[in-house]
Design an enzyme around this catalytic site. Structure first.
Site, PDB file in Angstrom:
ATOM      1  N   THR A   1      -5.337  -6.889  11.011  1.00 42.17           N
ATOM      2  CA  THR A   1      -5.673  -5.612  10.367  1.00 42.17           C
ATOM      3  C   THR A   1      -5.172  -4.427  11.192  1.00 42.17           C
ATOM      4  O   THR A   1      -4.567  -3.494  10.654  1.00 42.17           O
ATOM      5  CB  THR A   1      -7.210  -5.505  10.196  1.00 42.17           C
ATOM      6  OG1 THR A   1      -7.672  -6.667   9.506  1.00 42.17           O
ATOM      7  CG2 THR A   1      -7.585  -4.255   9.416  1.00 42.17           C
TER       8      THR A   1
ATOM      9  N   GLU B   1      -9.881 -10.720  -7.180  1.00 44.73           N
ATOM     10  CA  GLU B   1      -8.924  -9.621  -7.029  1.00 44.73           C
ATOM     11  C   GLU B   1      -7.784  -9.745  -8.030  1.00 44.73           C
ATOM     12  O   GLU B   1      -7.314  -8.735  -8.569  1.00 44.73           O
ATOM     13  CB  GLU B   1      -8.414  -9.581  -5.589  1.00 44.73           C
ATOM     14  CG  GLU B   1      -9.515  -9.164  -4.615  1.00 44.73           C
ATOM     15  CD  GLU B   1      -9.122  -9.229  -3.146  1.00 44.73           C
ATOM     16  OE1 GLU B   1      -9.967  -8.896  -2.303  1.00 44.73           O
ATOM     17  OE2 GLU B   1      -7.975  -9.625  -2.840  1.00 44.73           O
TER      18      GLU B   1
ATOM     19  N   LYS C   1       0.811  -1.215   0.000  1.00 43.58           N
ATOM     20  CA  LYS C   1       0.000   0.000   0.000  1.00 43.58           C
ATOM     21  C   LYS C   1       0.851   1.275   0.000  1.00 43.58           C
ATOM     22  O   LYS C   1       2.060   1.225   0.288  1.00 43.58           O
ATOM     23  CB  LYS C   1      -0.902  -0.018   1.240  1.00 43.58           C
ATOM     24  CG  LYS C   1      -1.978  -1.109   1.215  1.00 43.58           C
ATOM     25  CD  LYS C   1      -2.903  -0.947   2.428  1.00 43.58           C
ATOM     26  CE  LYS C   1      -3.992  -1.996   2.452  1.00 43.58           C
ATOM     27  NZ  LYS C   1      -4.934  -1.771   3.579  1.00 43.58           N
TER      28      LYS C   1
ATOM     29  N   HIS D   1      -2.350  -5.254   1.635  1.00 46.97           N
ATOM     30  CA  HIS D   1      -3.648  -5.919   1.459  1.00 46.97           C
ATOM     31  C   HIS D   1      -3.368  -7.365   1.080  1.00 46.97           C
ATOM     32  O   HIS D   1      -2.413  -7.645   0.346  1.00 46.97           O
ATOM     33  CB  HIS D   1      -4.464  -5.265   0.342  1.00 46.97           C
ATOM     34  CG  HIS D   1      -5.626  -6.135  -0.086  1.00 46.97           C
ATOM     35  ND1 HIS D   1      -6.831  -6.087   0.544  1.00 46.97           N
ATOM     36  CD2 HIS D   1      -5.717  -7.112  -1.041  1.00 46.97           C
ATOM     37  CE1 HIS D   1      -7.631  -7.005   0.000  1.00 46.97           C
ATOM     38  NE2 HIS D   1      -6.982  -7.625  -0.965  1.00 46.97           N
TER      39      HIS D   1
ATOM     40  N   TYR E   1     -12.531  -1.919  -3.389  1.00 44.94           N
ATOM     41  CA  TYR E   1     -12.999  -1.975  -2.000  1.00 44.94           C
ATOM     42  C   TYR E   1     -14.522  -1.801  -1.894  1.00 44.94           C
ATOM     43  O   TYR E   1     -15.024  -1.421  -0.839  1.00 44.94           O
ATOM     44  CB  TYR E   1     -12.282  -0.919  -1.164  1.00 44.94           C
ATOM     45  CG  TYR E   1     -10.911  -1.352  -0.666  1.00 44.94           C
ATOM     46  CD1 TYR E   1     -10.763  -2.471   0.152  1.00 44.94           C
ATOM     47  CD2 TYR E   1      -9.772  -0.624  -0.979  1.00 44.94           C
ATOM     48  CE1 TYR E   1      -9.513  -2.860   0.624  1.00 44.94           C
ATOM     49  CE2 TYR E   1      -8.517  -1.000  -0.506  1.00 44.94           C
ATOM     50  CZ  TYR E   1      -8.403  -2.123   0.300  1.00 44.94           C
ATOM     51  OH  TYR E   1      -7.170  -2.507   0.784  1.00 44.94           O
TER      52      TYR E   1
ATOM     53  N   ASN F   1      -1.988   0.343   6.894  1.00 46.93           N
ATOM     54  CA  ASN F   1      -1.450  -0.906   7.450  1.00 46.93           C
ATOM     55  C   ASN F   1      -0.628  -1.704   6.433  1.00 46.93           C
ATOM     56  O   ASN F   1      -0.512  -2.917   6.525  1.00 46.93           O
ATOM     57  CB  ASN F   1      -2.566  -1.733   8.090  1.00 46.93           C
ATOM     58  CG  ASN F   1      -3.662  -2.090   7.110  1.00 46.93           C
ATOM     59  OD1 ASN F   1      -3.558  -1.797   5.923  1.00 46.93           O
ATOM     60  ND2 ASN F   1      -4.697  -2.735   7.594  1.00 46.93           N
TER      61      ASN F   1
ATOM     62  N   PHE G   1     -15.208   4.153   7.350  1.00 48.91           N
ATOM     63  CA  PHE G   1     -13.837   4.482   6.958  1.00 48.91           C
ATOM     64  C   PHE G   1     -13.623   4.415   5.444  1.00 48.91           C
ATOM     65  O   PHE G   1     -12.495   4.603   4.969  1.00 48.91           O
ATOM     66  CB  PHE G   1     -12.837   3.553   7.666  1.00 48.91           C
ATOM     67  CG  PHE G   1     -13.092   2.081   7.438  1.00 48.91           C
ATOM     68  CD1 PHE G   1     -12.671   1.449   6.275  1.00 48.91           C
ATOM     69  CD2 PHE G   1     -13.765   1.324   8.395  1.00 48.91           C
ATOM     70  CE1 PHE G   1     -12.906   0.096   6.067  1.00 48.91           C
ATOM     71  CE2 PHE G   1     -14.005  -0.039   8.196  1.00 48.91           C
ATOM     72  CZ  PHE G   1     -13.570  -0.654   7.019  1.00 48.91           C
TER      73      PHE G   1
HETATM   74  P1  DAT Z   1      -7.850  -6.533   5.945  1.00 51.21           P
HETATM   75  O1  DAT Z   1      -7.067  -5.534   5.123  1.00 51.21           O
HETATM   76  O2  DAT Z   1      -7.055  -7.044   7.102  1.00 51.21           O
HETATM   77  O3  DAT Z   1      -8.454  -7.641   5.125  1.00 51.21           O
HETATM   78  P2  DAT Z   1     -10.546  -5.415   6.119  1.00 51.21           P
HETATM   79  O4  DAT Z   1     -10.849  -6.172   4.870  1.00 51.21           O
HETATM   80  O5  DAT Z   1     -11.461  -5.586   7.285  1.00 51.21           O
HETATM   81  O6  DAT Z   1      -9.055  -5.723   6.639  1.00 51.21           O
HETATM   82  O7  DAT Z   1     -10.505  -3.856   5.808  1.00 51.21           O
HETATM   83  C1  DAT Z   1      -9.886  -3.385   4.619  1.00 51.21           C
HETATM   84  C2  DAT Z   1      -9.043  -2.188   4.944  1.00 51.21           C
HETATM   85  O8  DAT Z   1      -9.876  -1.116   5.419  1.00 51.21           O
HETATM   86  C3  DAT Z   1      -8.025  -2.388   6.074  1.00 51.21           C
HETATM   87  O9  DAT Z   1      -6.834  -2.997   5.636  1.00 51.21           O
HETATM   88  C4  DAT Z   1      -7.800  -0.990   6.537  1.00 51.21           C
HETATM   89  C5  DAT Z   1      -9.171  -0.368   6.411  1.00 51.21           C
HETATM   90  N1  DAT Z   1      -9.918  -0.462   7.680  1.00 51.21           N
HETATM   91  C6  DAT Z   1     -10.541  -1.561   8.179  1.00 51.21           C
HETATM   92  N2  DAT Z   1     -11.111  -1.299   9.358  1.00 51.21           N
HETATM   93  C7  DAT Z   1     -10.846   0.008   9.622  1.00 51.21           C
HETATM   94  C8  DAT Z   1     -11.143   0.886  10.696  1.00 51.21           C
HETATM   95  N3  DAT Z   1     -11.863   0.495  11.760  1.00 51.21           N
HETATM   96  N4  DAT Z   1     -10.693   2.168  10.609  1.00 51.21           N
HETATM   97  C9  DAT Z   1      -9.971   2.594   9.554  1.00 51.21           C
HETATM   98  N5  DAT Z   1      -9.654   1.810   8.503  1.00 51.21           N
HETATM   99  C10 DAT Z   1     -10.074   0.542   8.537  1.00 51.21           C
HETATM  100 MG    MG Z   2      -9.934  -7.626   3.728  1.00 50.37          MG
END
Ligand code: DAT
Ligand code: MG
Length: 140
Positions: free
Chosen positions: A93, A128, A11, A117, A51, A114, A59
């Site tokens: 995450t 994807e 990222k 992905h 996304y 973070n 978010f």
């Molecule tokens: P992951 O990337 O671990 O699969 P996810 O699919 O739940 O996590 O969410 C996608 C992305 O969205 C994640 O990498 C960062 C962002 N994100 C998720 N939860 C969040 C939150 N509570 N606040 C801010 N960004 C968030």
């Molecule tokens: Mg995810």
């Protein structure tokens, strides 16, 4: 188990800090092979489409802004149990919950920024990979 493929993004927070090589080394050290890779600057439409599953989340706007802020490196990783293995290498995450030695523990700045992905299941991995790569760009 047969070889499996998963989709990865390094990222913007990580490309900005020149961490691409260090992150790829973690994949390779764990036995995952990079079989497709390109550096792109995602468009807003691409980030929103990629996304879309999160579009109702509070978010979402911030997530899209972060993903288009700087270039990213999109990759296909191949190996035994690649989807789960990649999730283990990535860590939780929220970096505060990530295990020692994971990418997110070492490099992530916050739950949003973070660093990586990774696909979460075989169906999403296939979708994807198709979202960013043509078949002839993947050399297994
Ligand atoms: P992951 O990337 O671990 O699969 P996810 O699919 O739940 O996590 O969410 C996608 C992305 O969205 C994640 O990498 C960062 C962002 N994100 C998720 N939860 C969040 C939150 N509570 N606040 C801010 N960004 C968030
Ligand atoms: Mg995810």
């Amino acid at each position: 188990m047969a070889l499996e493929r998963t989709f990865s993004i390094i990222k913007p927070d990580a490309t900005r800090r020149n961490l691409t090589g260090k992150i790829i080394a973690k994949f390779e050290d764990a036995g995952l092979r990079v079989i497709a890779s390109k550096r792109i600057h995602m468009t807003r439409a691409q980030a929103e489409g990629f996304y879309a599953v999160h579009k109702e989340r509070p978010f979402f706007g911030e997530l899209v802004e972060q993903m288009i802020a700087e270039p990213v490196v999109v990759q296909v990783l191949e190996g035994e149990n690649a989807i789960l293995k990649n999730r283990e290498i990535m860590g939780a995450t929220n970096p505060a919950n990530a295990d020692t030695g994971t990418i997110r523990k070492e490099f992530a700045l916050s739950i949003g920024e973070n660093s990586v992905h990774g696909s979460d299941a075989p169906e999403t991995a296939a979708e994807e990979i198709k979202f960013f790569f043509n078949d002839d760009e993947i050399v297994g």
